[in-house]
Write a protein that holds these residues in place. Structure first.
Motif, PDB file in Angstrom:
ATOM      1  N   GLN A  87      72.906 151.995  29.294  1.00  0.00           N
ATOM      2  CA  GLN A  87      71.457 151.779  29.273  1.00  0.00           C
ATOM      3  C   GLN A  87      70.761 152.641  30.318  1.00  0.00           C
ATOM      4  O   GLN A  87      69.696 153.208  30.059  1.00  0.00           O
ATOM      5  CB  GLN A  87      71.132 150.308  29.513  1.00  0.00           C
ATOM      6  CG  GLN A  87      71.461 149.428  28.341  1.00  0.00           C
ATOM      7  CD  GLN A  87      71.087 147.980  28.595  1.00  0.00           C
ATOM      8  OE1 GLN A  87      70.520 147.635  29.638  1.00  0.00           O
ATOM      9  NE2 GLN A  87      71.404 147.123  27.646  1.00  0.00           N
ATOM     10  N   ALA A  88      71.350 152.747  31.500  1.00  0.00           N
ATOM     11  CA  ALA A  88      70.754 153.571  32.555  1.00  0.00           C
ATOM     12  C   ALA A  88      70.731 155.041  32.151  1.00  0.00           C
ATOM     13  O   ALA A  88      69.739 155.745  32.382  1.00  0.00           O
ATOM     14  CB  ALA A  88      71.521 153.389  33.869  1.00  0.00           C
ATOM     15  N   LEU A  89      71.805 155.519  31.518  1.00  0.00           N
ATOM     16  CA  LEU A  89      71.848 156.914  31.068  1.00  0.00           C
ATOM     17  C   LEU A  89      70.848 157.155  29.944  1.00  0.00           C
ATOM     18  O   LEU A  89      70.183 158.205  29.909  1.00  0.00           O
ATOM     19  CB  LEU A  89      73.262 157.278  30.621  1.00  0.00           C
ATOM     20  CG  LEU A  89      74.290 157.348  31.758  1.00  0.00           C
ATOM     21  CD1 LEU A  89      75.698 157.411  31.199  1.00  0.00           C
ATOM     22  CD2 LEU A  89      73.998 158.516  32.690  1.00  0.00           C
ATOM     23  N   ALA A  90      70.703 156.198  29.027  1.00  0.00           N
ATOM     24  CA  ALA A  90      69.712 156.328  27.953  1.00  0.00           C
ATOM     25  C   ALA A  90      68.295 156.348  28.532  1.00  0.00           C
ATOM     26  O   ALA A  90      67.441 157.130  28.097  1.00  0.00           O
ATOM     27  CB  ALA A  90      69.864 155.195  26.939  1.00  0.00           C
ATOM     28  N   ASP A  91      68.052 155.515  29.531  1.00  0.00           N
ATOM     29  CA  ASP A  91      66.742 155.491  30.182  1.00  0.00           C
ATOM     30  C   ASP A  91      66.494 156.807  30.911  1.00  0.00           C
ATOM     31  O   ASP A  91      65.384 157.359  30.858  1.00  0.00           O
ATOM     32  CB  ASP A  91      66.652 154.311  31.147  1.00  0.00           C
ATOM     33  CG  ASP A  91      65.259 154.132  31.723  1.00  0.00           C
ATOM     34  OD1 ASP A  91      64.275 154.199  30.952  1.00  0.00           O
ATOM     35  OD2 ASP A  91      65.148 153.915  32.946  1.00  0.00           O
ATOM     36  N   LEU A  92      67.515 157.340  31.578  1.00  0.00           N
ATOM     37  CA  LEU A  92      67.390 158.634  32.248  1.00  0.00           C
ATOM     38  C   LEU A  92      67.054 159.725  31.236  1.00  0.00           C
ATOM     39  O   LEU A  92      66.194 160.578  31.493  1.00  0.00           O
ATOM     40  CB  LEU A  92      68.674 158.972  33.005  1.00  0.00           C
ATOM     41  CG  LEU A  92      68.706 160.317  33.709  1.00  0.00           C
ATOM     42  CD1 LEU A  92      67.595 160.438  34.747  1.00  0.00           C
ATOM     43  CD2 LEU A  92      70.075 160.526  34.353  1.00  0.00           C
ATOM     44  N   ALA A  93      67.694 159.703  30.083  1.00  0.00           N
ATOM     45  CA  ALA A  93      67.398 160.688  29.037  1.00  0.00           C
ATOM     46  C   ALA A  93      65.946 160.573  28.591  1.00  0.00           C
ATOM     47  O   ALA A  93      65.259 161.588  28.409  1.00  0.00           O
ATOM     48  CB  ALA A  93      68.339 160.495  27.850  1.00  0.00           C
ATOM     49  N   ARG A  94      65.450 159.357  28.437  1.00  0.00           N
ATOM     50  CA  ARG A  94      64.051 159.147  28.049  1.00  0.00           C
ATOM     51  C   ARG A  94      63.113 159.699  29.119  1.00  0.00           C
ATOM     52  O   ARG A  94      62.128 160.387  28.810  1.00  0.00           O
ATOM     53  CB  ARG A  94      63.784 157.653  27.824  1.00  0.00           C
ATOM     54  CG  ARG A  94      62.365 157.353  27.343  1.00  0.00           C
ATOM     55  CD  ARG A  94      62.008 155.877  27.505  1.00  0.00           C
ATOM     56  NE  ARG A  94      62.172 155.386  28.869  1.00  0.00           N
ATOM     57  CZ  ARG A  94      61.333 155.634  29.869  1.00  0.00           C
ATOM     58  NH1 ARG A  94      60.270 156.399  29.684  1.00  0.00           N
ATOM     59  NH2 ARG A  94      61.549 155.140  31.073  1.00  0.00           N
ATOM     60  N   VAL A  95      63.426 159.457  30.383  1.00  0.00           N
ATOM     61  CA  VAL A  95      62.615 159.967  31.500  1.00  0.00           C
ATOM     62  C   VAL A  95      62.601 161.496  31.483  1.00  0.00           C
ATOM     63  O   VAL A  95      61.546 162.128  31.651  1.00  0.00           O
ATOM     64  CB  VAL A  95      63.151 159.430  32.850  1.00  0.00           C
ATOM     65  CG1 VAL A  95      62.534 160.162  34.025  1.00  0.00           C
ATOM     66  CG2 VAL A  95      62.910 157.931  32.951  1.00  0.00           C
ATOM     67  N   MET A  96      63.760 162.106  31.245  1.00  0.00           N
ATOM     68  CA  MET A  96      63.852 163.566  31.204  1.00  0.00           C
ATOM     69  C   MET A  96      63.033 164.132  30.044  1.00  0.00           C
ATOM     70  O   MET A  96      62.331 165.146  30.199  1.00  0.00           O
ATOM     71  CB  MET A  96      65.309 164.002  31.081  1.00  0.00           C
ATOM     72  CG  MET A  96      66.129 163.718  32.317  1.00  0.00           C
ATOM     73  SD  MET A  96      67.877 164.095  32.084  1.00  0.00           S
ATOM     74  CE  MET A  96      67.790 165.893  32.016  1.00  0.00           C
ATOM     75  N   GLN A  97      63.107 163.497  28.878  1.00  0.00           N
ATOM     76  CA  GLN A  97      62.331 163.968  27.727  1.00  0.00           C
ATOM     77  C   GLN A  97      60.841 163.857  27.997  1.00  0.00           C
ATOM     78  O   GLN A  97      60.075 164.777  27.677  1.00  0.00           O
ATOM     79  CB  GLN A  97      62.693 163.163  26.474  1.00  0.00           C
ATOM     80  CG  GLN A  97      64.043 163.509  25.920  1.00  0.00           C
ATOM     81  CD  GLN A  97      64.431 162.623  24.755  1.00  0.00           C
ATOM     82  OE1 GLN A  97      64.001 161.477  24.646  1.00  0.00           O
ATOM     83  NE2 GLN A  97      65.257 163.152  23.879  1.00  0.00           N
TER      84      GLN A  97
END
Length: 118
Positions: A87-97
């Motif tokens: 979940q943290a990695l998915a959230d990080l990906a969303r932040v990066m996008q």
């Protein structure tokens, strides 16, 4: 990439893969390198994860996640860590996008959508 050997959990497999990747990188010319560090903290049936993207300058991008053990769930070792980290990695990906979208929009003064495969 070398297959992880003797891995019993996702964490073991990731550790094996990272070690193999590190060995394979010896002698490769230096380019950009981003490292993601995931910190985990567990307590009271909740596991929290924070994923920080580090480049050579900062760790300004952060994603978070958590996993909670529901009463009927079996406490399988490592699963809460894996779910919270995912979940943290998915959230990080969303932040990066979102950051990339904002930078493109700011540089072009044109609203629009960034599209990703999938």
């Amino acid at each position: 990439m070398t297959e992880p050997t003797g891995a019993h959990t996702l964490s073991d497999a990731l550790s094996d893969a990272l070690a193999a990747t590190g060995r394979a990188r010896t002698g490769i010319p230096q380019g950009k390198r981003w490292t993601v560090i995931v910190d985990l903290e567990a307590g009271s049936g909740v596991t929290r994860a924070v994923a920080r993207l580090h480049d050579r300058v900062s760790d300004r991008l952060v994603g978070t996640g958590q996993a909670r053990l529901a009463p009927p769930d079996a406490d399988v070792p490592g699963v809460a860590d894996e779910l919270a980290a995912a979940q943290a990695l998915a959230d990080l990906a969303r932040v990066m996008q979102q950051m990339a979208h904002n930078e493109v929009e700011g540089a072009t003064d044109v609203g629009g959508h960034l599209t990703t495969p999938g």
